[in-house]
Scaffold this motif. Structure first.
Motif, mmCIF file in Angstrom:
data_model
loop_
_atom_site.group_PDB
_atom_site.id
_atom_site.type_symbol
_atom_site.label_atom_id
_atom_site.label_comp_id
_atom_site.label_asym_id
_atom_site.label_seq_id
_atom_site.Cartn_x
_atom_site.Cartn_y
_atom_site.Cartn_z
ATOM 1 N N GLU A 25 -9.003 -10.129 6.585
ATOM 2 C CA GLU A 25 -8.001 -9.066 6.700
ATOM 3 C C GLU A 25 -7.452 -8.992 8.327
ATOM 4 O O GLU A 25 -7.873 -9.566 9.123
ATOM 5 N N ALA A 26 -5.891 -8.964 8.110
ATOM 6 C CA ALA A 26 -5.112 -8.980 9.459
ATOM 7 C C ALA A 26 -4.728 -10.239 9.660
ATOM 8 O O ALA A 26 -3.679 -10.451 10.064
ATOM 9 N N ASP A 27 -5.200 -11.378 8.899
ATOM 10 C CA ASP A 27 -4.732 -12.836 9.121
ATOM 11 C C ASP A 27 -3.371 -12.998 8.723
ATOM 12 O O ASP A 27 -2.770 -12.256 7.496
ATOM 13 N N ARG A 28 -2.526 -13.708 9.285
ATOM 14 C CA ARG A 28 -0.932 -13.741 8.925
ATOM 15 C C ARG A 28 -0.773 -14.984 8.111
ATOM 16 O O ARG A 28 -1.686 -16.069 8.311
ATOM 17 N N LEU A 29 -0.354 -14.920 6.902
ATOM 18 C CA LEU A 29 -0.292 -16.121 6.086
ATOM 19 C C LEU A 29 0.935 -16.923 6.675
ATOM 20 O O LEU A 29 1.657 -16.626 7.441
ATOM 21 N N PRO A 30 0.941 -18.418 6.295
ATOM 22 C CA PRO A 30 1.940 -19.469 6.854
ATOM 23 C C PRO A 30 3.397 -18.749 6.482
ATOM 24 O O PRO A 30 3.603 -17.922 5.597
ATOM 25 N N SER A 31 4.412 -19.093 7.056
ATOM 26 C CA SER A 31 5.868 -18.881 6.732
ATOM 27 C C SER A 31 5.922 -19.172 5.054
ATOM 28 O O SER A 31 5.345 -20.095 4.555
ATOM 29 N N GLU A 32 7.088 -18.468 4.613
ATOM 30 C CA GLU A 32 7.494 -18.829 3.139
ATOM 31 C C GLU A 32 7.636 -20.541 3.306
ATOM 32 O O GLU A 32 7.369 -21.102 2.051
ATOM 33 N N SER A 48 9.870 -7.239 5.429
ATOM 34 C CA SER A 48 11.094 -8.128 5.716
ATOM 35 C C SER A 48 11.144 -8.773 7.011
ATOM 36 O O SER A 48 11.032 -7.991 7.893
ATOM 37 N N GLY A 49 11.147 -9.970 7.062
ATOM 38 C CA GLY A 49 11.386 -10.776 8.546
ATOM 39 C C GLY A 49 10.153 -11.117 9.136
ATOM 40 O O GLY A 49 9.969 -11.554 10.269
ATOM 41 N N GLU A 50 8.795 -10.740 8.628
ATOM 42 C CA GLU A 50 7.616 -10.826 9.046
ATOM 43 C C GLU A 50 6.853 -11.863 7.940
ATOM 44 O O GLU A 50 7.039 -11.873 6.554
ATOM 45 N N ARG A 51 5.850 -12.614 8.522
ATOM 46 C CA ARG A 51 5.043 -13.375 7.638
ATOM 47 C C ARG A 51 4.006 -12.273 7.062
ATOM 48 O O ARG A 51 3.482 -11.379 7.805
ATOM 49 N N ALA A 52 3.761 -12.718 5.661
ATOM 50 C CA ALA A 52 2.813 -11.612 4.981
ATOM 51 C C ALA A 52 1.525 -11.797 5.778
ATOM 52 O O ALA A 52 0.824 -12.689 6.415
ATOM 53 N N ARG A 53 0.771 -10.583 5.666
ATOM 54 C CA ARG A 53 -0.490 -10.252 6.299
ATOM 55 C C ARG A 53 -1.454 -9.942 5.258
ATOM 56 O O ARG A 53 -1.283 -8.957 4.322
ATOM 57 N N VAL A 54 -2.660 -10.472 5.567
ATOM 58 C CA VAL A 54 -3.850 -10.043 4.652
ATOM 59 C C VAL A 54 -4.219 -8.751 4.902
ATOM 60 O O VAL A 54 -4.614 -8.249 5.915
ATOM 61 N N THR A 55 -4.712 -7.837 3.706
ATOM 62 C CA THR A 55 -5.073 -6.468 4.021
ATOM 63 C C THR A 55 -6.172 -6.400 2.954
ATOM 64 O O THR A 55 -6.308 -7.259 2.045
ATOM 65 N N ARG A 56 -6.639 -5.343 3.010
ATOM 66 C CA ARG A 56 -7.790 -4.893 2.165
ATOM 67 C C ARG A 56 -7.654 -3.722 1.430
ATOM 68 O O ARG A 56 -7.195 -2.687 1.741
ATOM 69 N N PRO A 57 -7.765 -3.844 0.235
ATOM 70 C CA PRO A 57 -7.173 -2.870 -0.706
ATOM 71 C C PRO A 57 -8.244 -1.623 -0.709
ATOM 72 O O PRO A 57 -9.513 -1.680 -0.494
ATOM 73 N N THR A 58 -7.669 -0.453 -0.357
ATOM 74 C CA THR A 58 -8.491 0.762 -0.265
ATOM 75 C C THR A 58 -8.622 1.614 -1.640
ATOM 76 O O THR A 58 -7.840 1.261 -2.300
ATOM 77 N N PRO A 59 -9.339 2.557 -1.811
ATOM 78 C CA PRO A 59 -9.846 3.407 -2.973
ATOM 79 C C PRO A 59 -8.360 3.987 -3.160
ATOM 80 O O PRO A 59 -7.947 3.999 -4.029
ATOM 81 N N GLN A 60 -7.688 4.423 -2.071
ATOM 82 C CA GLN A 60 -6.437 5.450 -2.255
ATOM 83 C C GLN A 60 -5.420 4.365 -2.920
ATOM 84 O O GLN A 60 -4.479 4.693 -4.001
#
Length: 236
Positions: free
Chosen positions: A30-37, A68-80
């Protein structure tokens, strides 16, 4: 021997599956940035459309956040997040024949369990919180718009007592999905009946009597269900 046709996966599906495995294994947290496209294109040997489609798929799963304009970031799916994803299909199911009845049954099964759990596991602070919600509900009698909100809040406290985010998310979703039902059943005089039902539930929970709590909740929701069907049936 029966032949089995195996559908080949798209390049984007392969990329998404690989990134998902990395997230599941903890290689990406979580919060890690993926490499650029551009870097992902190089790593997987695919074009930009495949990378973007893969990231969109992971975003819909709640595993990455794409801006847009940022590298994708890893997130944790929440119950909501999960509940929100179900919102569209749930509304469609409710509008189908028998849908409201099915959701009423689901709510009954769920909230009877919440009432029973509260009577077994509540603390003194929990009882005070439920008592406060009940008093606010009482004060809103005569104001149907406010009563509707405080009605939902009273039931929500029972979900909070579980200390389980999935239960609170499910409760909030059911309350939203069945909002039309509640607005249909509330009318002058019905708010006081609902309050009295809430008071019975509170008394049983405060007495830490799980059987009485379950019975009080069952009576309350079965009455609401019967009233809705009577009114809705009359409209049809």
């Amino acid at each position: 021997m029966i032949g089995v046709l195996i559908k080949p996966r798209k390049l984007s599906e392969e990329v998404a599956a690989h990134l998902e495995r990395m997230i599941r294994k903890g290689e990406l947290v979580e919060a890690d940035r993926l490499p650029s496209e551009r870097e992902l294109m190089r790593q997987f040997g695919v074009g930009r459309p495949s990378i973007r489609e893969a990231l969109l798929h992971l975003s819909k799963m709640g595993l990455v956040e794409v801006k847009s304009g940022e590298r994708a970031r890893v997130t944790r799916p929440t119950p909501q997040f999960v509940i929100d994803a179900l919102s569209g299909p749930a509304r469609h199911m409710i509008s189908a024949p028998g849908g409201v009845h099915d959701f009423q049954s689901a709510r009954l099964f769920f909230e009877v369990g919440l009432a029973r759990n509260a009577a077994i596991n509540d603390t003194s602070e929990d009882i005070e919180g439920l008592k406060e919600a009940l008093e606010i509900n009482r004060q809103s009698i005569g104001d149907l718009t406010r009563f509707e909100r405080t009605d939902v809040d009273f039931h929500y406290v029972l979900a909070v007592i579980t200390r389980n985010r999935i239960f609170t998310a499910i409760h909030a979703a059911l309350a939203e999905w069945l909002l039309e039902q509640r607005r249909t059943t509330l009318a002058k005089g019905e708010d006081r009946k609902a309050y009295e039902a809430h008071r019975e539930i509170f008394d049983a929970v405060a007495a830490r009597d799980p059987d009485a709590s379950e019975a009080a909740m069952r009576r309350h929701l079965e009455y609401v269900s019967r009233r809705y069907l009577e009114i809705a049936g009359g409209k049809g």
